[in-house]
Scaffold this motif. Structure first.
Motif, mmCIF file in Angstrom:
data_model
loop_
_atom_site.group_PDB
_atom_site.id
_atom_site.type_symbol
_atom_site.label_atom_id
_atom_site.label_comp_id
_atom_site.label_asym_id
_atom_site.label_seq_id
_atom_site.Cartn_x
_atom_site.Cartn_y
_atom_site.Cartn_z
ATOM 1 N N ALA A 1 113.033 22.132 22.473
ATOM 2 C CA ALA A 1 112.972 20.890 23.254
ATOM 3 C C ALA A 1 111.564 20.315 23.221
ATOM 4 C CB ALA A 1 113.387 21.160 24.698
ATOM 5 N N SER B 1 118.537 26.650 28.195
ATOM 6 C CA SER B 1 119.173 26.067 27.021
ATOM 7 C C SER B 1 120.225 25.044 27.448
ATOM 8 C CB SER B 1 119.825 27.161 26.175
ATOM 9 O OG SER B 1 120.816 27.837 26.927
ATOM 10 N N ASN C 1 114.345 25.450 25.701
ATOM 11 C CA ASN C 1 113.104 24.904 26.256
ATOM 12 C C ASN C 1 111.815 25.564 25.776
ATOM 13 O OD1 ASN C 1 113.093 27.239 27.790
ATOM 14 N ND2 ASN C 1 112.508 26.192 29.671
ATOM 15 N N GLU D 1 119.734 22.752 22.540
ATOM 16 C CA GLU D 1 118.319 22.540 22.822
ATOM 17 C C GLU D 1 117.832 23.701 23.695
ATOM 18 O OE1 GLU D 1 115.995 18.548 23.815
ATOM 19 O OE2 GLU D 1 117.266 19.221 25.459
ATOM 20 N N SER E 1 112.106 16.713 27.435
ATOM 21 C CA SER E 1 113.299 17.492 27.741
ATOM 22 C C SER E 1 112.959 18.681 28.639
ATOM 23 C CB SER E 1 113.963 17.976 26.459
ATOM 24 O OG SER E 1 114.404 16.880 25.717
#
Length: 97
Positions: A86, A35, A50, A48, A90
């Motif tokens: 994400a 995160s 993942n 965000e 990202s």
């Protein structure tokens, strides 16, 4: 300098950056791997994450994270957290950490 920072709205941004840097201390190294806090705006922290599994787990921990975050900051810095999944670009950033 404080006057100029206030005038251009930079003081709030600098403070937000400082508070974003405590994310790992609050959630721990394991969660921080998956995160990334992006911004704090109007007491809302955007994070965000993942993948959807971590998003779910962090959503369940939301109240605890808010409480600990504010305790660490010694002020009510956030009242809400929004976790976002994400995108693939990202995810590459997460994987390079």
């Amino acid at each position: 300098i404080d006057g100029l920072l206030d005038k251009y709205g930079l003081k709030e941004q600098l403070q937000a950056r400082k508070y974003l840097s405590i994310w790992e201390k609050i959630v721990g190294a394991k969660i921080a791997q998956y995160s990334k806090p992006l911004t704090i705006n109007k007491k809302k922290l955007i994070v965000e994450v993942n993948d959807s599994n971590w998003l779910y787990h962090l959503t369940m921990l939301k109240d605890k994270i808010i409480k600990e975050f504010n305790m660490e900051a010694r002020s009510v810095i956030i009242t809400e957290i929004r976790f976002i999944n994400a995108d693939l670009t990202s995810r590459d950033t997460f994987n390079r950490k």
